[in-house]
Scaffold this active site. Structure first.
Site, PDB file in Angstrom:
ATOM      1  N   ASP A  36      23.137  49.007  46.639  1.00 39.25           N
ATOM      2  CA  ASP A  36      23.759  50.190  46.050  1.00 39.25           C
ATOM      3  C   ASP A  36      23.203  51.451  46.710  1.00 39.25           C
ATOM      4  OD1 ASP A  36      24.860  48.323  44.462  1.00 39.25           O
ATOM      5  OD2 ASP A  36      24.033  49.076  42.565  1.00 39.25           O
ATOM      6  N   ALA A  37      21.906  51.410  47.026  1.00 36.76           N
ATOM      7  CA  ALA A  37      21.261  52.591  47.604  1.00 36.76           C
ATOM      8  C   ALA A  37      21.861  52.903  48.976  1.00 36.76           C
ATOM      9  CB  ALA A  37      19.765  52.351  47.730  1.00 36.76           C
ATOM     10  N   GLU A  38      22.083  51.850  49.759  1.00 34.00           N
ATOM     11  CA  GLU A  38      22.676  52.021  51.076  1.00 34.00           C
ATOM     12  C   GLU A  38      24.094  52.602  50.946  1.00 34.00           C
ATOM     13  OE1 GLU A  38      21.441  51.799  53.924  1.00 34.00           O
ATOM     14  OE2 GLU A  38      23.066  51.460  55.357  1.00 34.00           O
ATOM     15  N   TYR A  39      24.834  52.090  49.974  1.00 38.68           N
ATOM     16  CA  TYR A  39      26.187  52.576  49.735  1.00 38.68           C
ATOM     17  C   TYR A  39      26.151  54.073  49.402  1.00 38.68           C
ATOM     18  CZ  TYR A  39      30.928  52.897  47.850  1.00 38.68           C
ATOM     19  OH  TYR A  39      32.230  53.262  47.630  1.00 38.68           O
ATOM     20  N   SER A  85      60.776  43.973  32.945  1.00 39.42           N
ATOM     21  CA  SER A  85      59.857  43.455  31.936  1.00 39.42           C
ATOM     22  C   SER A  85      60.065  41.932  31.890  1.00 39.42           C
ATOM     23  CB  SER A  85      60.152  44.225  30.656  1.00 39.42           C
ATOM     24  OG  SER A  85      60.259  43.406  29.600  1.00 39.42           O
ATOM     25  N   GLU A 117      50.110  32.704  35.938  1.00 39.52           N
ATOM     26  CA  GLU A 117      49.013  33.683  35.998  1.00 39.52           C
ATOM     27  C   GLU A 117      48.706  34.199  34.601  1.00 39.52           C
ATOM     28  OE1 GLU A 117      50.993  36.710  38.205  1.00 39.52           O
ATOM     29  OE2 GLU A 117      51.581  35.307  39.769  1.00 39.52           O
ATOM     30  N   GLU A 177      48.179  45.215  37.345  1.00 38.45           N
ATOM     31  CA  GLU A 177      47.843  45.677  36.005  1.00 38.45           C
ATOM     32  C   GLU A 177      46.468  46.337  36.042  1.00 38.45           C
ATOM     33  OE1 GLU A 177      50.269  44.972  33.918  1.00 38.45           O
ATOM     34  OE2 GLU A 177      49.466  44.971  31.878  1.00 38.45           O
ATOM     35  N   TYR A 229      49.614  41.291  41.085  1.00 41.28           N
ATOM     36  CA  TYR A 229      50.342  40.043  40.842  1.00 41.28           C
ATOM     37  C   TYR A 229      51.757  40.023  41.402  1.00 41.28           C
ATOM     38  CZ  TYR A 229      51.700  42.993  36.886  1.00 41.28           C
ATOM     39  OH  TYR A 229      52.100  44.038  36.101  1.00 41.28           O
ATOM     40  N   LYS A 293      56.084  31.894  36.774  1.00 43.40           N
ATOM     41  CA  LYS A 293      57.050  32.383  37.763  1.00 43.40           C
ATOM     42  C   LYS A 293      57.532  31.235  38.646  1.00 43.40           C
ATOM     43  CE  LYS A 293      54.555  36.754  37.894  1.00 43.40           C
ATOM     44  NZ  LYS A 293      53.701  37.680  38.640  1.00 43.40           N
ATOM     45  N   LYS A 317      53.588  33.664  25.469  1.00 44.14           N
ATOM     46  CA  LYS A 317      52.637  34.552  24.810  1.00 44.14           C
ATOM     47  C   LYS A 317      51.645  33.803  23.919  1.00 44.14           C
ATOM     48  CE  LYS A 317      53.059  38.596  24.321  1.00 44.14           C
ATOM     49  NZ  LYS A 317      53.648  39.914  24.406  1.00 44.14           N
ATOM     50  N   CYS A 429      19.713  46.866  -0.677  1.00 47.35           N
ATOM     51  CA  CYS A 429      19.195  46.696  -2.026  1.00 47.35           C
ATOM     52  C   CYS A 429      17.706  46.378  -1.875  1.00 47.35           C
ATOM     53  CB  CYS A 429      19.932  45.534  -2.685  1.00 47.35           C
ATOM     54  SG  CYS A 429      19.064  44.827  -4.085  1.00 47.35           S
ATOM     55  N   CYS A 434      16.921  40.040  -5.902  1.00 48.47           N
ATOM     56  CA  CYS A 434      18.351  40.232  -6.194  1.00 48.47           C
ATOM     57  C   CYS A 434      19.077  38.908  -5.981  1.00 48.47           C
ATOM     58  CB  CYS A 434      18.922  41.297  -5.263  1.00 48.47           C
ATOM     59  SG  CYS A 434      20.722  41.409  -5.301  1.00 48.47           S
TER      60      CYS A 434
END
Ligand code: IVH
Length: 675
Positions: A36-39, A85, A117, A177, A229, A293, A317, A429, A434
């Site tokens: 990450d440091a290099e990036y 859709s 998928e 998506e 997709y 599909k 679904k 309580c 109790c």
């Protein structure tokens, strides 16, 4: 305009390429090559170059990931191919009907294969690439025209700004998506609540809200991801099947859901649906079904589309996990630790196939934050096997008769005072005697992961406590058959069975015993850690807080709670009475995990994925931890082993990518036995 020295232009180009590649390795492949440091260092250098030579800046520079100047409003653009859709199916029968229709319309003898998928529950977008560069991104809008959200999409790290190829297609419209992973969503909501901002109701709303920011710098701070997709217009790419399209997109640098499968016949599709349904709760993002599909794109063309949806695809679904209903009343329950939990009694509603008639509201602050009132219409959700919860109220449906909730000042069960510690969300309580607390403690003591006393369920425990037969767990071992016979619906046979069920459980492992005591913050895992480290009950009871805290996986708060528990004379007395009543803790070397075994997996990190046939995930975890190993949730370069059960998903893919050793269930068992 000052001319840019060629060496600087070249350096900028080198940095851009290296950063694109690093980005792709990190966000798309999940397999970084540089630190990450290099990036950060390279990104900073490029930003500096671009700042001192503004002409160097290109719209697809990796520096664009941080966002662009805000807009007044979004522009709109027509999709060259409408974004349709999908029809929905909710049963195998409806999917077979779909398959029948496809067969009939195609009038072919050739077998029909499908790509299936996960149906991502996010926001659909289209990304337009010209000569390999992202030039526009739009939302689906009404399917014909969408909003132009290019700058916002540029901030999504897993969306490529340039394609990973030297000979890019002339034109490529990619659909996918945008979504937010569960953990990120929770973290975002936590931060929003802290700042007094309203939290998002669910990850999809969070993704949609983040994508539709006029200021893309805000979008840049939101943890959005993308899975691609599909495609709109393509010039210079002509895959023959949906499966090949996904493979081509992947090769160009797009992120594709690794769970997608191609070449399935319709039975294979139905089987995959069931697998995915089981895996659903373990995924770190929301899916709401399976998109099926027709694989061959020439078949897709022949089948064509109806007005709103293609004839070659259908969404199978899953039952929704969120539903709306009404709160009839808000009750307050008292748990074994004395915590008062407001619980919404609901008009029963089916959520994901299970009838829900009550949902937790957690605590007072949550009720305030969500502004939930008696009589409110509310959104409830059930995720995996967790307790249903109220997500939010729907104030627009109020008629004025709703009642604002007040936390009681006295315990609704025993009438004692209640208290709320300043740093805590829970109101408690204060009376340890109790009846609600006593019942809760006994139920916990007898529960499956503790003493596992068969037949001693909630109703019996309630009666035992109400009749004054039991006030601490030690009393359980002194009960005789006649005590049970005095209870409702208990004959002599069932009473005798219970007495022997209790007797059968006198021998117990140290970890189960520790867990059964119900010490705050000591769950199954901490109990295992304690048993492994200290080996015997006395050693745990007398360990100084610093020694407990030194156990890896146990923090200061847990250590303090354990110490406080055993410092109380009444708790030590109950433990003594249990021993006198014949409870025997199996010595560690006779229990199934030996002390040497405890060391055998020391320093090794495991990730569990998929379903194991011979044990639950918690059991597998316990086996690993009791041998000194660690179990974490996600695969990284530090993972030593991934244990892959049935229908293991993305974690398995990641393990393979990273070259992490994968153990099948039998190999894992063998390792455990040998350790
Ligand atoms: S294909 C013509 N594939 O579902 C095919 N859609 O109800 C249309 N979605 O607007 C889309 N995951 O937002 C397709 N793997 C996937 C999907 C997917 C989620 C969404 C998409 C679309 C909606 C259709």
């Amino acid at each position: 305009m000052t001319a840019i020295p060629p060496d600087i232009a070249e350096r900028a180009e080198t940095l851009r390429e290296a950063l694109h590649r690093a980005n792709y390795r990190y966000y798309v492949l999940d397999d970084p090559e540089i630190s990450d440091a290099e990036y950060d260092r390279m990104l900073r250098e490029l930003m500096d170059l671009e700042a001192s030579h503004p002409d160097l800046k290109t719209p697809d520079s990796p520096t664009a990931r941080v966002g662009a100047p805000p807009l007044d409003k979004f522009g709109t653009a027509a999709h060259s191919v409408p974004m349709l859709s999908l029809d929905n199916g909710f049963s195998d029968g409806e999917i077979m009907d779909f398959h029948g229709r496809v067969q009939r319309l195609l009038e072919t003898d050739e077998p029909i294969f499908y790509t299936a998928e996960p149906k991502m529950d996010g926001v659909a977008v289209e990304l337009v690439y010209e000569a390999g560069r992202l030039v526009m991104a739009t939302t689906r809008g009404d399917g014909v025209t969408g909003e132009v959200v290019t700058e916002n999409v540029r901030t999504v790290r897993s969306a490529p700004l340039v394609l990973l190829t030297d000979s890019p297609p002339e034109l490529l419209e990619v659909r996918g998506e945008i979504f937010m992973a569960h953990e990120r969503f929770k973290e975002l909501n936590r931060r929003r609540t802290e700042k007094g901002e309203p939290p998002f109701a669910n990850p999809r709303n969070a993704a949609a809200g983040s994508l539709r920011q006029l200021d893309s710098k805000i979008t840049a701070k939101r943890p959005l991801e993308i899975f691609c997709y599909g495609a709109g217009l393509m010039r210079g790419l002509s895959p023959e099947t949906q499966g090949k399209l996904l493979a081509d997109l992947k090769a160009l640098g797009f992120r594709i859901n690794p769970l997608a499968r191609s070449g399935l016949d319709i039975e294979g599709v139905l089987e995959f649906y069931r697998t995915l349904l089981e895996e659903r709760s373990g995924l770190d993002y929301e899916i709401d079904g399976l998109v099926i599909k027709v694989d061959r794109r020439d078949f897709q063309e022949r089948l064509g589309a109806k007005s709103r949806s293609p004839r070659w695809a259908i969404a199978y679904k899953f039952a929704a996990l969120q539903e709306t209903t009404r709160i009839r009343s808000i009750e307050v329950q008292v748990g074994r630790t004395g915590a008062l939990t407001p619980v919404a009694r609901l008009a029963p509603v089916s959520v994901g196939g299970v009838t829900v008639s009550s949902a937790t509201l957690h605590n007072e602050d949550e009720v305030r934050r969500k502004d939930v009132r008696e009589g409110d219409a509310v959104l409830v959700q059930r995720a995996g096997d967790v307790i249903p919860e109220v997500v939010k109220s729907i104030p627009s449906q109020r008629d004025g008769s709703e009642k604002v909730f007040e936390m009681p000042k006295d315990c609704p069960v025993c009438g004692s005072k209640v208290e709320r510690a300043p740093e805590e969300a829970a109101t408690r309580c204060i009376n340890a005697e109790c009846p609600a607390q006593v019942k809760g403690r006994i139920r916990h003591f007898a529960s499956k992961a503790a003493f596992d006393i068969d037949g001693l369920g909630e109703k019996l425990v309630n009666q035992l406590v109400e009749k004054g037969l039991v006030s601490s767990f030690a009393d359980l071992f002194e009960l005789g058959q006649s005590d049970f016979e005095a209870l409702e619906r208990m004959g002599s046979k069932s009473s005798a069975n219970l007495v022997s069920a209790i007797n059968d459980r006198r021998k117990i492992s140290l970890e189960r015993f520790l867990y059964a005591l119900g010490i705050r913050h000591v769950g199954e895992n901490v109990a295992i850690l304690l048993a492994t480290r200290f080996g015997g009950l006395d050693a745990v009871m007398d360990a100084p807080a610093e020694e407990i805290e030194a156990v890896e996986g146990i923090g200061p708060e847990i250590a303090r709670s354990i110490r406080q528990f055993f410092d109380k004379e009444e708790n030590r007395r109950v433990v003594r009475r249990l021993m006198e009543g014949g409870v025997m803790i199996e010595p560690r070397d006779q229990a199934d995990e030996t002390k040497e075994g405890a060391e055998a997996l020391a320093g090794k990190t495991f990730v569990l994925t998929g379903t194991l046939s011979g044990m639950t995930r918690n059991e597998a975890k316990a086996h690993i931890q009791s041998r000194g190993g660690r179990v974490t949730g996600s695969v990284s370069g530090n993972t030593d082993y991934v244990v892959a059960g049935e229908s293991a998903g993305s974690k398995l893919d990641k393990a393979r990518k990273l070259g992490v050793r994968v153990l099948a269930e039998d190999e894992f068992l063998q390792m455990i036995e040998e350790a």
